[in-house]
Structure formats: structure tokens, C-alpha cells
Motif scaffolding. Structure first.
Motif, PDB file in Angstrom:
ATOM      1  N   UNK A  85       4.545  -8.480  -2.793  1.00  0.00           N
ATOM      2  CA  UNK A  85       5.924  -8.329  -2.330  1.00  0.00           C
ATOM      3  C   UNK A  85       6.308  -6.854  -2.281  1.00  0.00           C
ATOM      4  N   UNK A  86       6.000  -6.110  -3.336  1.00  0.00           N
ATOM      5  CA  UNK A  86       6.322  -4.690  -3.376  1.00  0.00           C
ATOM      6  C   UNK A  86       5.631  -3.949  -2.231  1.00  0.00           C
ATOM      7  N   UNK A  87       4.376  -4.301  -1.964  1.00  0.00           N
ATOM      8  CA  UNK A  87       3.654  -3.683  -0.840  1.00  0.00           C
ATOM      9  C   UNK A  87       4.347  -3.979   0.478  1.00  0.00           C
ATOM     10  N   UNK A  88       4.832  -5.195   0.643  1.00  0.00           N
ATOM     11  CA  UNK A  88       5.524  -5.549   1.878  1.00  0.00           C
ATOM     12  C   UNK A  88       6.820  -4.746   2.034  1.00  0.00           C
ATOM     13  N   UNK A  89       7.555  -4.569   0.964  1.00  0.00           N
ATOM     14  CA  UNK A  89       8.791  -3.789   1.020  1.00  0.00           C
ATOM     15  C   UNK A  89       8.461  -2.336   1.377  1.00  0.00           C
TER      16      UNK A  89
END
Length: 188
Positions: A55-59
Motif C-alpha cells: 500500500x505504501x509503495x502504491x501511495x
């Protein structure tokens, strides 16, 4: 002239908030530098560890994509999408703000939370009174990013539950559809 006044107000707020401790009742400063990582931490913290990093990578990837800054000044400069992460659920909605009156309304399925303050109605602080459809009440404190159009916040309910807040077009693009597609909150 209104644009100059807004910039002058933002600059004064940034100077004051950087030099003085937050007033009583505030969780943090009024204005701060907010990094993409800070937005990501707030939007992904509710996930299990194996999903958190994805999720953090996507953000962070979302922030790396070039996007035009073509939102007109006026209504869009003090209104937009908001995400509230409460009880491991992402509530989505809209905020409308000004220095004297601010409100938000977010939903997750049939559940909702809303809040606001109104200096004209006697509110003496920029802390938003919050109430949720499940009967819980609390307060939210919002901190603007340096651009004044986005930011982060913290909601604290009377039962001690805390929730993360992210708001603005830079962080979310729009609330519907939620930009982080793999983490779209399912409705209950």
C-alpha cells in the motif's frame, strides 16, 4: 488582491506555528511540511504488515506520477476529498473549509462520521467537533500542508479511539474512486 491576502495569511500562520507550541487542545501545528511518505503512513497504517508495504509503495508511486496543478483557485482551494481511517476501515468523503467555518462528512458503507466548527456560532478554537453514526463523539485536529490545500489530521473519540485523516486533491486526487485501488475499502 484576495490571493495576496490568502498567501499573507498562510505565511503568517506558518511563521507563528513554527515559532510557538500548539495551543491547548491541538494535537500538532497548524501548518507543516507533509511528505508523500507521511500521507502513505496514515493511509496504510491500518493494514496488516504484509499489505502495508505494498500500500505504501502504491501511495508513493501515485506521488511520482506527474499531475497537472490545474485546480482553479476559489472553491477548490478550500474544499476537496478527505479520507478517515477509523477502526481499520477507510471512510471517504468531502471537506469544506475556511478560517472561520470548516466541516467534513465521510462514509463507509452505511456508517458515517461528520464534524465541523463554526466561529460564527461560538466555536472558539479550530478543533472540529465530530459525531459518528454509531453514537461516538470526539474531536478532530487538522494540519495543513505548506501549500494550504492538503494536509493531515488526527481524530480522537471519547472512548480513546484514534483515527488518521488525510485531505486534499494532491494526496487523494479524488475520494471516489479511491485512488489507491488495491486498498479500496469494502462496504460492510
Amino acid at each position: 488582491m484576495p490571493r495576496f491576502a490568502a498567501i499573507a495569511t498562510l505565511a503568517a500562520t506558518a511563521l507563528i506555528s513554527g515559532c510557538l507550541p500548539p495551543p491547548p487542545g491541538h494535537f500538532g501545528s497548524f501548518v507543516t511540511s507533509v511528505t508523500p511518505d507521511a500521507y502513505g503512513q496514515r493511509l496504510c497504517r491500518h493494514l496488516d504488515l504484509e499489505d502495508y508495504s505494498a500500500c505504501l509503495s502504491e501511495v508513493l508511486e501515485y506521488f511520482e506520477k506527474p499531475s497537472p496543478n490545474d485546480l482553479p483557485y476559489g472553491h477548490h482551494s478550500n474544499a476537496g476529498p478527505i479520507a478517515l481511517v477509523l477502526d481499520r476501515r477507510v471512510y471517504l468523503g468531502r471537506y469544506d473549509g475556511s478560517p472561520l467555518v470548516t466541516s467534513f462528512h465521510v462514509t463507509h458503507g452505511n456508517q458515517f462520521c461528520q464534524g465541523g466548527y463554526d466561529a460564527f456560532a461560538g466555536s472558539t478554537d479550530a478543533i472540529l467537533a465530530v459525531w459518528c453514526s454509531d453514537g461516538r463523539r470526539g474531536r478532530a485536529d487538522l494540519t495543513s500542508a505548506l501549500d494550504g490545500r492538503n494536509g493531515i489530521g488526527l481524530l480522537e473519540l471519547e472512548d480513546g479511539t484514534r483515527a488518521e485523516i488525510v485531505f486534499g486533491y494532491t494526496a487523494l486526487g479524488q475520494a471516489e474512486p479511491y485512488p489507491y485501488v488495491h486498498w479500496t475499502p469494502p462496504t460492510d
